[in-house]
Design an enzyme around this catalytic site. Structure first.
Site, short mmCIF file in Angstrom:
data_model
loop_
_atom_site.label_atom_id
_atom_site.label_comp_id
_atom_site.label_asym_id
_atom_site.label_seq_id
_atom_site.Cartn_x
_atom_site.Cartn_y
_atom_site.Cartn_z
N CYS A 67 0.86 -1.19 0.00
CA CYS A 67 0.00 0.00 0.00
C CYS A 67 0.90 1.23 0.00
CB CYS A 67 -1.01 -0.03 1.15
SG CYS A 67 -0.30 0.14 2.79
N ARG A 116 -3.32 -0.68 5.61
CA ARG A 116 -3.93 -1.75 4.81
C ARG A 116 -3.01 -2.95 4.59
NH1 ARG A 116 -6.12 2.18 0.16
NH2 ARG A 116 -4.21 3.24 0.80
N ASP A 151 -15.62 -14.24 -10.44
CA ASP A 151 -16.83 -14.26 -11.27
C ASP A 151 -16.42 -14.56 -12.71
OD1 ASP A 151 -18.88 -13.48 -13.05
OD2 ASP A 151 -19.71 -12.07 -11.61
#
Length: 199
Positions: free
Chosen positions: A7, A13, A112
């Site tokens: 990051c 993070r 996906d």
């Protein structure tokens, strides 16, 4: 597998991602080495108070100190996961030879099939248009339109930045990171049992 999370300052993070990944992988008996760094990090800074509290609540007591991103770390990593698109661009710009192992965390976690197929098409179209430009050919207008359409449909791959925010913001960021890490661990597990982990 050696994974490097990156990051900005390596105090919020990426240390949360490092600590969580180490613990989650150990719980699932998946052999990964994990480190983190920052594209604009100072060396040896403690992680933020809220990030430390989030990790402690999950039973993670790792002592993580900030590390600036450097060449040896890039070479050490099999996979570099940036927390935002701009971090990814910056790493690729600085270390172009490592471009094939640099992704954003959410991009690598994407599972996906429809999105993965569109992402592949987008990369192919972008490469074809770039080649045409390099060869001095007139760009294909239909390909340009399709590229613009695909770019608009791509999901955002940035993990929200909690820096300077409330504990609640850190919790939300940690949940985003954890969700992506679980998907990546599922991929690594499939890979281990004969399936192929795809980026």
């Amino acid at each position: 597998m050696r994974i490097l999370f990156v990051c900005t300052g390596n105090t919020c993070r990426s240390p949360m991602a490092e600590g969580m990944m180490r613990k989650l992988a150990r719980e699932r008996n998946i052999g990964v080495e994990v480190r983190s760094a920052g594209v604009a990090a100072a060396k040896g800074m403690s992680i933020s108070h809220h990030a430390e509290a989030v990790l402690r609540e999950q039973g993670i007591g790792d002592r993580i100190l900030s590390t600036p991103l450097h060449e040896e770390l890039v070479e050490w990593a099999d996979l570099i996961l940036a927390l935002t698109e701009s971090h990814k661009r910056q790493i690729i710009y600085t270390f172009p030879e490592a471009a094939d192992k640099i992704y954003t965390l959410k991009e690598y976690a994407q599972d996906d099939p429809a999105v993965l197929a569109e992402r592949e098409e987008l990369q192919r179209l972008a490469a074809d248009l770039e080649l045409d430009r390099a060869l001095g050919k007139k760009p294909d207008e239909a390909a340009q339109r399709r590229l613009a359409e695909l770019l608009q449909r791509m999901p955002g791959y940035d993990i929200s930045d909690p820096f300077g925010g409330s504990r609640g913001e850190y919790d939300r960021t940690a949940a985003e990171i954890r969700n992506a890490l679980m998907k990546i661990l599922d991929k690594l597990e499939q890979d281990r049992f004969g399936g192929r982990a795809s980026g």
